[in-house]
Design a protein around this motif. Structure first.
Motif, PDB file in Angstrom:
ATOM      1  N   MET A  55      -6.918 -10.766 -19.620  1.00 52.69           N
ATOM      2  CA  MET A  55      -6.083  -9.920 -18.748  1.00 52.69           C
ATOM      3  C   MET A  55      -4.658  -9.808 -19.303  1.00 52.69           C
ATOM      4  SD  MET A  55      -6.510  -8.266 -15.842  1.00 52.69           S
ATOM      5  CE  MET A  55      -7.881  -9.076 -15.025  1.00 52.69           C
ATOM      6  N   ILE A  90      -4.464  -9.014  -6.819  1.00 54.60           N
ATOM      7  CA  ILE A  90      -3.973  -8.234  -5.678  1.00 54.60           C
ATOM      8  C   ILE A  90      -4.499  -8.856  -4.386  1.00 54.60           C
ATOM      9  CG2 ILE A  90      -3.993  -5.978  -4.538  1.00 54.60           C
ATOM     10  CD1 ILE A  90      -4.465  -4.770  -7.379  1.00 54.60           C
ATOM     11  N   LEU A 149      10.856 -14.233 -14.283  1.00 50.40           N
ATOM     12  CA  LEU A 149      10.405 -14.474 -12.910  1.00 50.40           C
ATOM     13  C   LEU A 149       8.888 -14.506 -12.791  1.00 50.40           C
ATOM     14  CD1 LEU A 149      12.834 -12.213 -10.810  1.00 50.40           C
ATOM     15  CD2 LEU A 149      12.678 -14.692 -10.667  1.00 50.40           C
ATOM     16  N   ALA A 194       3.389 -12.062  -7.127  1.00 55.00           N
ATOM     17  CA  ALA A 194       4.697 -11.407  -6.936  1.00 55.00           C
ATOM     18  C   ALA A 194       5.317 -11.794  -5.597  1.00 55.00           C
ATOM     19  CB  ALA A 194       4.563  -9.893  -7.054  1.00 55.00           C
ATOM     20  N   HIS A 235       3.455   1.559  -1.959  1.00 53.02           N
ATOM     21  CA  HIS A 235       3.890   1.701  -3.369  1.00 53.02           C
ATOM     22  C   HIS A 235       5.392   1.874  -3.582  1.00 53.02           C
ATOM     23  CE1 HIS A 235      -0.309   2.978  -5.154  1.00 53.02           C
ATOM     24  NE2 HIS A 235      -0.307   1.780  -4.617  1.00 53.02           N
ATOM     25  N   LEU A 291       3.806   2.107 -11.279  1.00 52.29           N
ATOM     26  CA  LEU A 291       2.776   2.751 -10.452  1.00 52.29           C
ATOM     27  C   LEU A 291       1.749   3.481 -11.313  1.00 52.29           C
ATOM     28  CD1 LEU A 291       4.535   4.356  -7.353  1.00 52.29           C
ATOM     29  CD2 LEU A 291       3.304   2.183  -7.519  1.00 52.29           C
ATOM     30  N   LEU A 307      10.658  -2.509  -3.516  1.00 52.46           N
ATOM     31  CA  LEU A 307       9.818  -3.327  -4.388  1.00 52.46           C
ATOM     32  C   LEU A 307       8.339  -3.089  -4.123  1.00 52.46           C
ATOM     33  CD1 LEU A 307      11.745  -6.699  -3.793  1.00 52.46           C
ATOM     34  CD2 LEU A 307      12.356  -4.829  -5.363  1.00 52.46           C
ATOM     35  N   PHE A 308       7.603  -2.748  -5.172  1.00 52.75           N
ATOM     36  CA  PHE A 308       6.142  -2.655  -5.075  1.00 52.75           C
ATOM     37  C   PHE A 308       5.580  -4.023  -5.459  1.00 52.75           C
ATOM     38  CE2 PHE A 308       2.107  -1.322  -7.466  1.00 52.75           C
ATOM     39  CZ  PHE A 308       1.320  -1.379  -6.330  1.00 52.75           C
ATOM     40  N   ILE A 309       4.990  -4.676  -4.462  1.00 58.21           N
ATOM     41  CA  ILE A 309       4.555  -6.081  -4.603  1.00 58.21           C
ATOM     42  C   ILE A 309       3.061  -6.172  -4.280  1.00 58.21           C
ATOM     43  CG2 ILE A 309       4.946  -8.445  -3.693  1.00 58.21           C
ATOM     44  CD1 ILE A 309       7.478  -7.571  -4.930  1.00 58.21           C
ATOM     45  N   PRO A 310       2.188  -5.805  -5.214  1.00 53.30           N
ATOM     46  CA  PRO A 310       0.749  -5.829  -4.891  1.00 53.30           C
ATOM     47  C   PRO A 310       0.096  -7.208  -4.993  1.00 53.30           C
ATOM     48  CG  PRO A 310       1.087  -4.922  -7.091  1.00 53.30           C
ATOM     49  CD  PRO A 310       2.455  -5.201  -6.528  1.00 53.30           C
ATOM     50  N   THR A 311       0.611  -8.066  -5.862  1.00 50.39           N
ATOM     51  CA  THR A 311      -0.099  -9.326  -6.144  1.00 50.39           C
ATOM     52  C   THR A 311       0.467 -10.503  -5.337  1.00 50.39           C
ATOM     53  OG1 THR A 311       1.376  -9.840  -7.984  1.00 50.39           O
ATOM     54  CG2 THR A 311      -0.618  -8.594  -8.516  1.00 50.39           C
ATOM     55  N   ILE A 324       1.669  -6.826 -12.046  1.00 45.43           N
ATOM     56  CA  ILE A 324       2.100  -7.879 -11.107  1.00 45.43           C
ATOM     57  C   ILE A 324       3.026  -7.294 -10.048  1.00 45.43           C
ATOM     58  CG2 ILE A 324       3.407 -10.032 -10.875  1.00 45.43           C
ATOM     59  CD1 ILE A 324       2.566 -10.738 -13.732  1.00 45.43           C
ATOM     60  N   CYS A 325       3.970  -6.484 -10.499  1.00 46.95           N
ATOM     61  CA  CYS A 325       4.919  -5.852  -9.574  1.00 46.95           C
ATOM     62  C   CYS A 325       5.629  -4.715 -10.293  1.00 46.95           C
ATOM     63  CB  CYS A 325       5.968  -6.855  -9.083  1.00 46.95           C
ATOM     64  SG  CYS A 325       7.002  -7.503 -10.418  1.00 46.95           S
ATOM     65  N   SER A 326       6.184  -3.799  -9.494  1.00 44.52           N
ATOM     66  CA  SER A 326       6.970  -2.696 -10.042  1.00 44.52           C
ATOM     67  C   SER A 326       8.173  -2.540  -9.114  1.00 44.52           C
ATOM     68  CB  SER A 326       6.112  -1.424 -10.066  1.00 44.52           C
ATOM     69  OG  SER A 326       6.824  -0.375 -10.672  1.00 44.52           O
ATOM     70  N   LEU A 327       9.336  -2.905  -9.620  1.00 44.32           N
ATOM     71  CA  LEU A 327      10.509  -3.053  -8.746  1.00 44.32           C
ATOM     72  C   LEU A 327      11.529  -1.949  -8.994  1.00 44.32           C
ATOM     73  CD1 LEU A 327      11.052  -6.881  -9.413  1.00 44.32           C
ATOM     74  CD2 LEU A 327       9.434  -5.810  -7.816  1.00 44.32           C
ATOM     75  N   PHE A 328      11.899  -1.240  -7.944  1.00 44.60           N
ATOM     76  CA  PHE A 328      12.998  -0.263  -8.030  1.00 44.60           C
ATOM     77  C   PHE A 328      14.286  -1.005  -7.668  1.00 44.60           C
ATOM     78  CE2 PHE A 328      15.364   3.219  -5.575  1.00 44.60           C
ATOM     79  CZ  PHE A 328      16.023   3.681  -6.703  1.00 44.60           C
ATOM     80  N   ILE A 379      -8.219  -9.109  -5.822  1.00 44.83           N
ATOM     81  CA  ILE A 379      -8.720  -8.159  -6.820  1.00 44.83           C
ATOM     82  C   ILE A 379      -7.725  -8.162  -7.971  1.00 44.83           C
ATOM     83  CG2 ILE A 379      -9.336  -5.756  -7.291  1.00 44.83           C
ATOM     84  CD1 ILE A 379      -9.741  -5.374  -4.259  1.00 44.83           C
ATOM     85  N   LYS A 380      -8.064  -8.801  -9.065  1.00 43.10           N
ATOM     86  CA  LYS A 380      -7.132  -8.953 -10.193  1.00 43.10           C
ATOM     87  C   LYS A 380      -5.743  -9.390  -9.702  1.00 43.10           C
ATOM     88  CE  LYS A 380      -7.630  -4.936 -12.464  1.00 43.10           C
ATOM     89  NZ  LYS A 380      -7.467  -4.044 -13.631  1.00 43.10           N
ATOM     90  N   PHE A 394       0.815  -1.237   0.000  1.00 40.70           N
ATOM     91  CA  PHE A 394       0.000   0.000   0.000  1.00 40.70           C
ATOM     92  C   PHE A 394       0.839   1.273   0.000  1.00 40.70           C
ATOM     93  CE2 PHE A 394      -0.490   1.889   4.431  1.00 40.70           C
ATOM     94  CZ  PHE A 394       0.428   1.076   5.077  1.00 40.70           C
ATOM     95  N   ASP A 399       6.654 -15.215  -6.635  1.00 44.01           N
ATOM     96  CA  ASP A 399       7.642 -15.284  -7.721  1.00 44.01           C
ATOM     97  C   ASP A 399       8.829 -14.330  -7.532  1.00 44.01           C
ATOM     98  OD1 ASP A 399       5.999 -17.137  -8.897  1.00 44.01           O
ATOM     99  OD2 ASP A 399       4.997 -15.691 -10.208  1.00 44.01           O
ATOM    100  N   ILE A 400       8.605 -13.178  -6.907  1.00 43.96           N
ATOM    101  CA  ILE A 400       9.702 -12.222  -6.690  1.00 43.96           C
ATOM    102  C   ILE A 400      10.303 -12.411  -5.296  1.00 43.96           C
ATOM    103  CG2 ILE A 400      10.344  -9.773  -6.541  1.00 43.96           C
ATOM    104  CD1 ILE A 400       9.599 -10.579  -9.395  1.00 43.96           C
TER     105      ILE A 400
END
Lengths: 186, 186
Positions: free
Chosen positions: B1, A82, B104, A62, A12, B17, A55-59, B52-56, A79-80, A10, A65-66
């Protein structure tokens, strides 16, 4: 050098970015957004700070897998993809996320955050402590109230940054002044 | 999707994001920041999009430990573990990062970004295409010019979002109107 890695939902990835701006001495538009009174915390030299990743890990995929968590807590809703938990589930999962990113990166301080139905949860793990707290704002991810979700996020980011700055400046005793904080000494 | 995963350096996870805000229909403070003319791109239903994810991933250690790349291109410089390449190295590394996050997560579209000395590089991988481009702003990470780094970041984010929106709306031909773009059909 003190290294930090984050696995955030949350918030982000913005906790990691805020600390990265501090560590790299970025200013202005590229600088920190949430810290107003850095000097008041103490004399820690932020040049000795390094952010390994944020790391933004919403699902839930992830998380698997991450973050390589084989059996994460089962979400109450998806939710999709998440993951959505209640506050108890968020506390458990933020800890799982922090532990996972610490294991992957071997960082000194790991941060995990996630928020579904409730105030969300944040877990910070250091060599000596495991700290869990919640934001000051209630929201429900299923209802997509953007402004409420935004306020919950800001609250979570600010509270976490405050805790990290107190830790970096060796002001562990002051952590007890923060609302809804659970500190476990290892 | 359609699923997207990103592994970002100079764009700080903000591409992921921005697309997440679109996918979740977030508005206002929580909404997209860089897209002004969404309708002009076409009629793609963004509810069919999932991030799925957004990684810095700023450090070379995170490339190895999070993205599981065993032998990433050797950086020309390291700033507190942060990988710094020239533009040729950035192009190579952004591709390595995109490939890694695709492997991944098994996503449909993967995005990798990194920028050291030069305009930085962005690689987008889809089922049919491998697209590489650079931002419109030159900077040098070693010189810590915050405003320049910020402008390079904004340019990279906007250009990438434009490419992704064209792809999602099946306007592949229009990609050729974008400056400094290399499109490889698989």
């Amino acid at each position: 050098m003190i290294t930090i890695a984050t696995a955030e939902c949350f918030t982000h990835g913005k906790i990691g970015l805020e600390l990265h701006a501090l560590a790299q001495n970025y200013k202005g538009n590229f600088g920190s957004k949430y810290i107003k009174n850095l000097d008041e915390y103490g004399e820690f030299n932020y040049n000795d700070l390094s952010i390994i990743c944020s790391l933004f890990i919403p699902t839930i995929d992830a998380v698997k897998d991450i973050l390589k968590v084989e059996n994460p807590p089962k979400p109450d809703y998806l939710i999709k993809g998440i993951k959505v938990y209640d506050e108890t589930g968020d506390k458990k999962t933020s800890k799982v996320m922090a532990e996972a990113v610490m294991k992957l990166t071997n960082c000194d301080i790991a941060i995990g955050t996630t928020a579904g139905i409730g105030h969300g949860a944040i877990t910070i793990i250091t060599q000596n402590y495991q700290i869990t707290t919640i934001s000051d704002v209630y929201s429900d991810l299923r209802k997509v109230n953007s402004e409420e979700l935004y306020q919950r996020q800001i609250s979570g980011i600010k509270k976490t940054i405050k805790i990290i700055l107190l830790i970096l400046n060796n002001k562990i005793n002051e952590l007890n002044t923060i609302e809804n904080i659970e500190i476990i000494e290892k």
